[in-house]
Structures are given as C-alpha cells and as structure tokens.
Design an enzyme around this catalytic site. Structure first.
Site, mmCIF file in Angstrom:
data_model
loop_
_atom_site.group_PDB
_atom_site.id
_atom_site.type_symbol
_atom_site.label_atom_id
_atom_site.label_comp_id
_atom_site.label_asym_id
_atom_site.label_seq_id
_atom_site.Cartn_x
_atom_site.Cartn_y
_atom_site.Cartn_z
ATOM 1 C CB SER A 95 -0.928 -0.265 1.303
ATOM 2 O OG SER A 95 -2.025 -0.954 0.899
ATOM 3 C CE LYS A 98 -4.655 1.810 -0.865
ATOM 4 N NZ LYS A 98 -4.101 0.616 -0.317
ATOM 5 C CB SER A 150 -4.650 1.451 3.542
ATOM 6 O OG SER A 150 -3.524 0.696 2.632
ATOM 7 C CE LYS A 254 -1.806 3.765 2.774
ATOM 8 N NZ LYS A 254 -1.583 2.817 3.651
#
Length: 376
Positions: A95, A98, A150, A254
């Site tokens: 993730s 992202k 997320s 993130k």
C-alpha cells in the site's frame, strides 16, 4: 540562349529538400547503455546507491540495524541521501504505492466533486473503508480514506473518477517517470500484489518528497482522525500510521503490508525546521521501532556527514512551443486607371514599355539589314 530564372517557391522547396528537417534540441534519446537520470551505467542518485549492502557515511555513528531488506534515509530539504541499503532493490510495494496514486490524482480531480462508486470499487478486495454504491462521497473523502485507512475500494473509485483503471495506471507510470522513479511500475492503484508491479526504497523516497510539496497531500497524510460519510450519517476513521501518534514531529506518509510484499513504509518527520524521510521495504516483522530509530539517526547525522547519494529532481516540463505569429496578409494590387480609362493592377506592364520595346526591336532589325547590304 538566355538564362531562366527559378521561381522563389522552387528555391525554397529545393533548399528544404537539401537541408532536411531540423533536429529537436530537446531530444531525450540516451546514448546506448546509459540509464535515465544518471551517467552511463550509474544508478539514479549516485554510483554508491547501486550497492546491495549498507551504505553509510564515514566519521559518524553507523545507522541502526533493521530487519528491512532495503531502506533509504534522506534529508528532504537538501536531497542528500544519508544512508541506504539496497536502495534500488525492486520489491512489491504493497500500500505504499497509494502515495503515488494520491500524488498523481490530486491535481487531476476536483476535491469537491461527488462520486458514486461502482460495484467493482465497492467489492475491491483487501483493506477497505466500506464504500456503498451511492453518491455519498466527495473526492476529498476518498483521498482521506485512501491515505488514512488504506482503502483499496477508494483507490478503485478514484481511478474510475479519473477516466478508468487503464488511464489512471498510465498516469501513475508517467508520473513515476517524471520523478525519475524508474524502479516503479504500477499495475494497480491500490498496491495489491500483481505480477510486474514494483518499486524501491529510493523511489518511495522520491515520491514522498514530491508529495510533501503538495498542500493537499500533506493534509491527508497528517490527519489522525476524520469523519467519513455513511448511509446514515458518518463514522470515524483513524490513520494506520502509528508513528503519527507516537513519534515527535511525524508528518506521516504511508505504510503497507501483504503476505508477499511483507512490511513496507515511507514516512517523513520534521524537527527544528528540518525534514527527514525514511523508506523501508520487505520487513518481516513490526517495523515501527526500526523506522523511529532510523529517523532519530537521520536527524542526528544530517549536516554532519558526506552524503552517500542524492535524491534527483523531477524532469522539468518541456518549454512551451513558440506561438506562430499570424501570417502577414498580402496586400491587394492597387488599381490604377490609365489615361484611356481602363483599370490595371500595379504589376501590369505600362503601355510605354511596349512602345519602347517595339522601337528597340525595329532599330535592331534595321541595323542588321543595313550591315548586310554594306558587306555585300
């Protein structure tokens, strides 16, 4: 036999054919064997970043050990890479990808636009915020849930709002190239594992640094809790980045995890007016303590050691093409009236020239005739 004059248009055509088309000064064709963003056969960011082991400066305390197979510690302001381990190793990003999704789409989508998620987005696998196929959400709501919890469903809904999955992936990969993040290949907007998808600790650092320059990106990643729309009101969501709650000066970015990618994280913190970025990949345990230790080391080391590499700047936008000036209109021939009352254009031959020419021709004939009789 007299010499024929070549028309000006013919001269221009001949010259164009002979000279050929001009070369473009801004050509991006690299010499054979050269890697984009660096010298021939040199990794992006400097030669030392091509190593697989720990690369650290001399004369200062060594960076703390970590279970991560790859990491980068960098000064966000100067772009100096303070330490690294397998900086360009390509791994599944989970993730953390992202961050690239948000960086790519924030400038493209109106944050106040209302979105109705598709059934495909609502049913996206993995972590999700719990979208329903109703017009309850703004683009800003989706960005917040993308970066806080997320939400894979939000990643797909944003991609669809940008014209579809194919368009969004093309935009993400183009943005990666603009940043010179050449280890990064996006195959999904969410970071869900897919063959061929990759990134590196170096690239994640480039992406985070670019994101920090965007006010909306910074706001999303630093938000701890927020209200998210629901069919009956709203519910609260909280940021999954634990360091936002525990590390002094943490800005956030993130974290990610899948069973194939293992743990990954890219984050930034600010202390005493300076920002340090840490990226890690393929950590097989809880990485929060390791990241905090690397951040501490970065703040203690910045400005005191010779960097082991540098973060490259994005490729500048090409200069705008020069605007062609409007063609100058050809003036119409000026009508001139002759004494006889007829109208002629300014390029017409005056009648006096005909008279003069006839006289000269007659004189020449008469002279030739006289010379011929004399010689006889």
């Amino acid at each position: 036999m007299g010499m024929k004059h070549v028309a000006p248009v013919g001269v221009l055509l001949a010259a164009t054919t002979f000279l050929g088309a001009p070369a473009h000064a801004g050509s991006l064709v690299a010499p054979s064997g050269a890697k984009p963003g660096g010298a021939k056969n040199e990794p992006v960011g400097g030669a030392r970043l091509g190593g697989r082991g720990v690369i650290a400066p001399t004369g200062v305390k060594a960076p703390p050990k970590t279970a991560a197979q790859s990491y980068v510690v960098a000064d966000a302001e100067t772009g100096e890479v303070l330490a690294a381990k397998n900086a360009h190793g390509r791994y599944l990003p989970a993730s953390t990808l992202k961050a690239l999704t948000a960086l790519t789409l924030i400038p493209k989508l109106d944050k106040d636009r209302k979105i109705t998620p598709s059934r495909r987005a609502v049913n996206e696998e993995g972590s999700a915020v719990g979208l329903v196929p109703k017009p309850l959400y703004t683009v800003e709501d989706l960005f917040k849930a993308l970066m806080l919890v997320s939400g894979n469903d939000c990643a797909m809904a944003l991609a669809e709002a940008n014209g579809g999955l194919a368009t969004t992936l093309a935009d993400m990969n183009a943005e990666a190239k603009r940043l010179q993040a050449y280890d990064t290949v996006a195959k999904t907007p969410s970071g869900l594992d897919k063959p061929g998808q990759s990134s590196s600790a170096y690239d994640l650092t480039l992406i985070a640094r670019a994101g920090l320059a965007n006010a909306d990106f910074r706001r999303y990643i630093s938000t701890k809790t927020d209200k998210f729309p629901a069919p009956k009101g709203y519910y609260e969501i909280g940021n999954h980045n634990r360091l936002l709650w525990s590390y002094k000066g943490m800005i956030g970015v993130k974290n990610g995890w899948t069973s194939k990618a293992l743990g990954s994280f890219v984050g930034a913190a600010k202390r005493n007016g300076h920002t340090v970025i840490v990226s890690i990949m393929r950590h097989d345990g809880s990485f929060w303590g390791d990241v905090a230790s690397l951040l501490d080391w970065g703040f203690a080391t910045r400005g005191k050691a010779i960097p082991v590499g540098h973060l490259v700047d994005p490729i500048p936008d090409p200069p705008p093409l020069p605007t062609a000036s409007p063609a100058t209109p050809t003036p119409a021939p000026i009508a001139v009236s002759d004494p006889a009352g007829t109208t002629r254009g300014e390029e017409s031959v005056p009648p006096g020239l005909y008279v003069l020419g006839a006289g000269l021709l007659g004189g020449a004939i008469w002279l030739a005739y006289g010379l011929r009789r004399r010689f006889r």
